[in-house]
Design an enzyme around this catalytic site. Sequence first.
Site, mmCIF file in Angstrom:
data_model
loop_
_atom_site.group_PDB
_atom_site.id
_atom_site.type_symbol
_atom_site.label_atom_id
_atom_site.label_comp_id
_atom_site.label_asym_id
_atom_site.label_seq_id
_atom_site.Cartn_x
_atom_site.Cartn_y
_atom_site.Cartn_z
ATOM 1 N N GLU A 53 0.828 -1.214 0.000
ATOM 2 C CA GLU A 53 0.000 0.000 0.000
ATOM 3 C C GLU A 53 0.859 1.260 0.000
ATOM 4 O OE1 GLU A 53 -3.109 -0.016 2.945
ATOM 5 O OE2 GLU A 53 -4.127 -1.709 1.998
ATOM 6 N N GLU A 78 -5.329 -8.394 -0.225
ATOM 7 C CA GLU A 78 -6.149 -7.935 0.901
ATOM 8 C C GLU A 78 -7.565 -7.736 0.393
ATOM 9 O OE1 GLU A 78 -4.902 -4.798 3.532
ATOM 10 O OE2 GLU A 78 -2.775 -5.261 3.253
#
Length: 514
Positions: free
Chosen positions: A196, A318
């Site tokens: 991320e 995720e």
Amino acid sequence: MPRCIRLFSVALLCLTAAPTLAGEATAVVNVDQDAGRINRHIYGHFAEHLGRCIYDGIWVGPDSPIPNTDGARNDVVTALKNLSIPNLRWPGGCFADDYHWRDGIGPQDKRPKRINMHWGQVIDTNEFGTHEFLNLCELLDTEPYLAGNVGSGTPQEMRDWIEYMTFDGDSELANLRRKNGREEPWKVPYFGVGNENWGCGGNMRPEYYADLYRRYSTYCRSFSGNRMTLVACGANGLDANWTRVMTERIGRRMPAISLHYYTVYPAWANKTVATGFGEEEWAAVLSECLRMRTAIGNAEASLDKIDPRNRIGLFVDEWGAWYQNEPGTPGYALYQQNSLRDALLAGITLHIFHEHNDRVRMANIAQVVNVLQAMILTEGDKMLPTPSYHLFEMYRVHQDATRLPLDVESPEYAFGDHSLPALSVSASKNEAGEVNISIVNAHATEEMDLKIDLKGSEAESVTGRILTANQLDAHNTFDAPNSVEPSGFDNAKLSGATLEAAIPAHSVVVLTLK
């Protein structure tokens, strides 16, 4: 009898005597065709140093009165082995880009205590580190997937970690590993170059991260026969621009790229609750999870331009439902209950991954214990499997099986402003020739009569299992840990090449044809 009582009695009689409503749906399953393999790695899991996922959830330490193997909880290990989990991702998540691997090796009482800056600024003892994680993977018979630190780390730190874990020669780092108790190197088949990085991993622009990936990945080498797939940081949800820039600037230098998508409804600032909801929230969340198809499609549109042969894997590493944390628990711990709705959400999402099996090679539901859409909840020495756990157990039959192409005609389920097909269906064939068909009925109140035309089938028998409950928000608690669990399903009939089944409202059914 007073008139009001007579009217009430008549109304009650009509209600109890009314037949169960049923919608009609049809499907064609091409049993004699091959739509490619459903990679078992889409059934992967994720464990981050967040809340009680690692400490109390997976790790209690070797001196704990809770039964354990070298510090890992025996009950959790046994439950996860029952899922045949193919891979486990660690140490994050946001935690990864502030994690320095040297803090987590050597004698545990000598390891430095660090602030977990992302998740509550609690102290992490580093008691659970590289050796503990990789040994856990061996206990689980699963493949490790590690996330490296790009946000606050260096290329040197990353390449040293890889050498420490995987090199079999006479080097300083390999010998340090031996000194710390591990003679043979581990196999590390998957390694993420950051996490991320558009957000907690550095708030980077895609152009900047693309250059960093080129730099860091240069030093991520495979040693001593270990074959490592490097995973570039991909997009946040529906952000098509991030993947476009990555493909333009990196191209086929990345063997795989990630994608993160959480089902959050309504907006981030006003998340819904995990239990205690009504039909509107049921329909809203299940319709929202279909946006996973859009997120994957956005990524595929860019990847297909530079890689029409699907050599670059898309790792949805995720995903899952994200609700408000449970009352009385700290917000940073992301602890939420897990209901029947989450099992259906997982079933629908896994079907989407099946549909995109030519590109989607891995997925990791978040997270494995005590965080977000967890498989398992623990409380002291107690442990329970969630409805999502049971869904994954029922869907084991699809791992590495051949996907069978199919067409489904289903009524729409609509409530308020939200709608989605009532039925979601996927089918596969295993090496023994058994056909498994998983069916999700998202309709909150209506049974669906499903008629399936089995093209090319020679099956002679059908058996089934079902996951459902009386309430939409049914869930397991430590006082009632088995409220939601699978049971036998005998409401399916096979006649030649025609399969008919009545699929109850708000349920998941898996049928096996032999």
